[in-house]
Write a protein that holds these residues in place. Structure first.
Motif, short mmCIF file in Angstrom:
data_model
loop_
_atom_site.label_atom_id
_atom_site.label_comp_id
_atom_site.label_asym_id
_atom_site.label_seq_id
_atom_site.Cartn_x
_atom_site.Cartn_y
_atom_site.Cartn_z
N LEU A 238 0.82 -1.21 0.00
CA LEU A 238 0.00 0.00 0.00
C LEU A 238 0.86 1.26 0.00
CD1 LEU A 238 -2.71 1.50 0.27
CD2 LEU A 238 -2.60 1.08 2.74
N GLY A 239 1.97 1.23 0.71
CA GLY A 239 2.83 2.42 0.79
C GLY A 239 4.00 2.40 -0.17
N GLY A 240 4.16 1.32 -0.91
CA GLY A 240 5.26 1.25 -1.86
C GLY A 240 6.63 1.41 -1.24
N GLY A 241 6.73 1.20 0.07
CA GLY A 241 7.99 1.36 0.79
C GLY A 241 7.88 2.33 1.95
N PHE A 242 6.83 3.14 1.98
CA PHE A 242 6.61 4.05 3.11
C PHE A 242 5.62 3.38 4.06
CE2 PHE A 242 5.49 7.69 5.58
CZ PHE A 242 6.57 8.55 5.47
N PRO A 243 5.86 3.43 5.38
CA PRO A 243 5.02 2.70 6.32
C PRO A 243 3.58 3.21 6.36
CG PRO A 243 7.11 3.28 7.34
CD PRO A 243 7.03 4.04 6.05
N ILE A 244 2.64 2.33 6.06
CA ILE A 244 1.22 2.62 6.22
C ILE A 244 0.46 1.30 6.21
CG2 ILE A 244 0.83 2.93 3.73
CD1 ILE A 244 -1.34 5.01 4.47
N GLY A 245 -0.57 1.22 7.03
CA GLY A 245 -1.47 0.08 7.05
C GLY A 245 -2.90 0.58 7.06
N ALA A 246 -3.84 -0.34 6.90
CA ALA A 246 -5.25 0.07 6.89
C ALA A 246 -6.14 -1.14 7.11
CB ALA A 246 -5.61 0.74 5.56
N ILE A 247 -7.33 -0.89 7.60
CA ILE A 247 -8.41 -1.85 7.48
C ILE A 247 -9.52 -1.19 6.68
CG2 ILE A 247 -7.91 -3.15 9.57
CD1 ILE A 247 -10.35 -1.70 10.87
N GLY A 258 -16.56 4.04 17.20
CA GLY A 258 -16.82 5.45 17.47
C GLY A 258 -15.63 6.09 18.13
N PRO A 259 -15.70 7.38 18.44
CA PRO A 259 -14.59 8.09 19.07
C PRO A 259 -14.12 7.39 20.35
CG PRO A 259 -16.24 9.65 18.34
CD PRO A 259 -16.83 8.29 18.14
N GLY A 260 -12.79 7.19 20.43
CA GLY A 260 -12.20 6.56 21.60
C GLY A 260 -12.09 5.06 21.53
N SER A 261 -12.68 4.42 20.51
CA SER A 261 -12.67 2.96 20.44
C SER A 261 -11.35 2.41 19.92
CB SER A 261 -13.81 2.47 19.54
OG SER A 261 -13.70 3.04 18.24
N HIS A 262 -10.67 3.19 19.12
CA HIS A 262 -9.38 2.77 18.56
C HIS A 262 -8.64 4.01 18.07
CE1 HIS A 262 -6.55 -0.23 17.21
NE2 HIS A 262 -6.49 0.31 16.02
N GLY A 263 -7.33 3.95 18.04
CA GLY A 263 -6.59 5.13 17.59
C GLY A 263 -5.14 4.84 17.32
N THR A 264 -4.47 5.83 16.76
CA THR A 264 -3.06 5.74 16.41
C THR A 264 -2.50 7.14 16.28
OG1 THR A 264 -1.54 5.19 14.60
CG2 THR A 264 -3.83 5.39 14.02
N THR A 265 -1.31 7.36 16.78
CA THR A 265 -0.70 8.68 16.67
C THR A 265 -0.28 9.00 15.24
OG1 THR A 265 0.07 8.64 18.96
CG2 THR A 265 1.20 10.14 17.46
N PHE A 266 0.43 8.08 14.63
CA PHE A 266 1.03 8.35 13.33
C PHE A 266 0.23 7.82 12.15
CE2 PHE A 266 4.67 8.16 16.29
CZ PHE A 266 5.17 9.44 16.11
N GLY A 267 -0.75 6.97 12.40
CA GLY A 267 -1.49 6.33 11.31
C GLY A 267 -2.17 7.33 10.38
N GLY A 268 -1.97 7.14 9.08
CA GLY A 268 -2.60 8.03 8.11
C GLY A 268 -2.01 9.42 8.10
N ASN A 269 -0.72 9.55 8.47
CA ASN A 269 -0.11 10.88 8.46
C ASN A 269 0.03 11.39 7.03
OD1 ASN A 269 2.86 10.48 7.45
ND2 ASN A 269 2.51 8.80 8.91
N PRO A 270 0.16 12.69 6.83
CA PRO A 270 0.16 13.25 5.48
C PRO A 270 1.20 12.66 4.53
CG PRO A 270 -0.14 15.00 7.07
CD PRO A 270 0.16 13.77 7.86
N LEU A 271 2.40 12.35 5.04
CA LEU A 271 3.42 11.77 4.18
C LEU A 271 2.99 10.39 3.67
CD1 LEU A 271 6.61 12.63 6.27
CD2 LEU A 271 5.95 13.68 4.10
N ALA A 272 2.51 9.56 4.58
CA ALA A 272 2.11 8.20 4.21
C ALA A 272 0.93 8.22 3.24
CB ALA A 272 1.75 7.40 5.46
N VAL A 273 -0.03 9.07 3.50
CA VAL A 273 -1.22 9.13 2.65
C VAL A 273 -0.88 9.62 1.25
CG1 VAL A 273 -3.44 10.31 2.33
CG2 VAL A 273 -2.85 9.33 4.56
N ALA A 274 0.00 10.61 1.16
CA ALA A 274 0.41 11.12 -0.16
C ALA A 274 1.07 10.03 -0.99
CB ALA A 274 1.35 12.31 0.00
N VAL A 275 1.94 9.24 -0.35
CA VAL A 275 2.61 8.16 -1.06
C VAL A 275 1.62 7.07 -1.44
CG1 VAL A 275 4.30 6.31 -0.84
CG2 VAL A 275 4.87 8.61 -0.04
N ALA A 276 0.78 6.66 -0.49
CA ALA A 276 -0.17 5.58 -0.76
C ALA A 276 -1.15 5.95 -1.87
CB ALA A 276 -0.94 5.22 0.51
N GLN A 277 -1.59 7.19 -1.90
CA GLN A 277 -2.50 7.62 -2.97
C GLN A 277 -1.82 7.51 -4.33
OE1 GLN A 277 -5.95 8.77 -2.50
NE2 GLN A 277 -5.77 8.12 -4.64
#
Length: 376
Positions: A238-247, A258-277
């Protein structure tokens, strides 16, 4: 002397650069990389479009946390779920994290805890993912595993029917058990999975961490089967070499996280999303996927031509190919490295080939020639 833990069986070579399918070590020696960082570098090393996307985003914004709206995440989620029965995405940093999220979602949504997995599967090395993995060697030494996982024999219809009931929250599987020997799901077994899921209201989780994002010649490997997942996990390619995961999950599971049920500090950060897209924009094109299928057929045909059927058999699909042999493959992999070809094992008797999805016919010919020289 090292300051690193010894938890990786590291190879001696030190790779310093790469371009496409070719990587170079610190002595200047080139290698054909048929590992792709274990199915990660899907568009090859240093693909110009990925380099450009990362450079451009790095000059704008690196991190703001998931406390703020992200139109870029929205776009990527839409790209990943388009023309599927899946509706929502959650982004994280790795395949293990994605599988942890999938397990949490299934348990919280169903209100049940029992999850059926399969022997020889691999879902990661965090505690929940490790418990879901059907390989004792992964679990040894860590004490009692997280409860309520039951590992069944893969492709065993009777075992599945006997284990499935109304107390099962989910079935978790790989369409191709890549780490466990490149074992593909059989059509009749896939149909039985769907039958028991419908009969008992069981959620289906498909781990597409290694098989997803075009690796098998379609967007996701499950698309080549009768399987209709409620949740899939993604990472690696998904990231072509840049760290990213997803469900990705279906419409009916939206309210569960809902809010508070799950989370991540770095997940989906702008760098990872730009590369994955950027990766998705390339790989999900029909012509690109058609070429993956074409190159897969060519690779298998070339291997079948040079490897005797009484000594070797081919497994897998797309550009996830296993060569099964009765020999231990460790020495074979070392010899291939010396000859300029990087491959990885899938268990003790299977050589796993994972070239970039951009691999050329000429590069396939070179790799097959090296394997022929070593194996025959």
């Amino acid at each position: 002397m090292t300051s690193l833990f010894n938890n990786y069986a590291r190879r001696a070579i030190h790779l310093v650069k790469g371009q496409g399918t070719i990587v170079t070590d610190d002595s200047g020696k080139d290698y054909l990389d048929f590992t792709s960082g274990i199915a990660v570098v899907s568009l090859g090393h240093a693909h110009p479009a990925i380099v450009s996307a990362l450079q451009q985003q790095s000059e704008k914004l690196w991190h703001v946390s998931n406390l703020f709206a992200s139109p870029e995440q929205e776009k990527l989620a839409e790209s990943l779920t388009k023309n599927t029965d899946l509706a929502y995405a959650l982004f994280c940093n790795s395949g293990a994290e994605a599988n942890e999220a999938a397990i949490k979602l299934a348990r919280k949504h169903s209100g049940k805890h029992h999850i059926l997995t399969f022997k020889q599967s691999f879902h990661g090395r965090t505690f929940g993912a490790m418990a879901a993995t059907g390989q004792e060697k992964i679990q040894e030494g860590f004490g009692p595993m997280l409860q309520s996982f039951e590992a069944l024999p893969f492709n065993d219809i009777d075992a599945l029917k006997n284990a499935a009931n109304e107390n099962v929250a989910a079935i978790m599987l790989e369409v191709i058990q890549a780490e466990g020997g490149v074992n593909s799901i059989e059509p009749a077994f896939a149909q039985t999975v769907m039958d028991v899921c419908q009969q008992f209201g069981i959620l289906l989780i498909i781990d597409e961490v290694q098989t997803g994002i075009g690796r098998t010649g379609t967007r996701y490997a499950y698309e080549q089967t009768v399987l209709k997942p409620d949740i899939i996990s993604l990472a690696k390619g998904l990231g072509g070499g840049f760290p990213i995961g997803a469900i990705l999950a279906g419409e009916g599971l939206f309210e569960t996280f809902g809010p508070g049920s799950h989370g991540t500090t770095f997940g989906g950060n702008p760098l990872a999303v730009a590369v994955a897209q950027t990766v998705i924009d390339h790989i999900f094109e029909a012509d690109f996927l058609e070429n993956v299928q074409k190159q897969s057929a060519y690779l298998k045909a070339q291997l079948q031509e040079v490897l005797p059927a009484d000594k070797f058999s081919l497994r897998g699909n797309g550009l996830l190919v296993g060569i099964h042999t009765n020999e231990q493959v460790g020495p074979i992999i070392q010899e291939a490295e010396q000859q300029g070809l990087l491959v990885v094992p899938a268990g003790t008797n299977v050589i796993r080939l994972l070239p970039p999805l951009t691999v050329s016919t000429d590069e396939i010919d070179q790799a097959v020639a090296i394997l022929k020289k070593i194996l025959l």
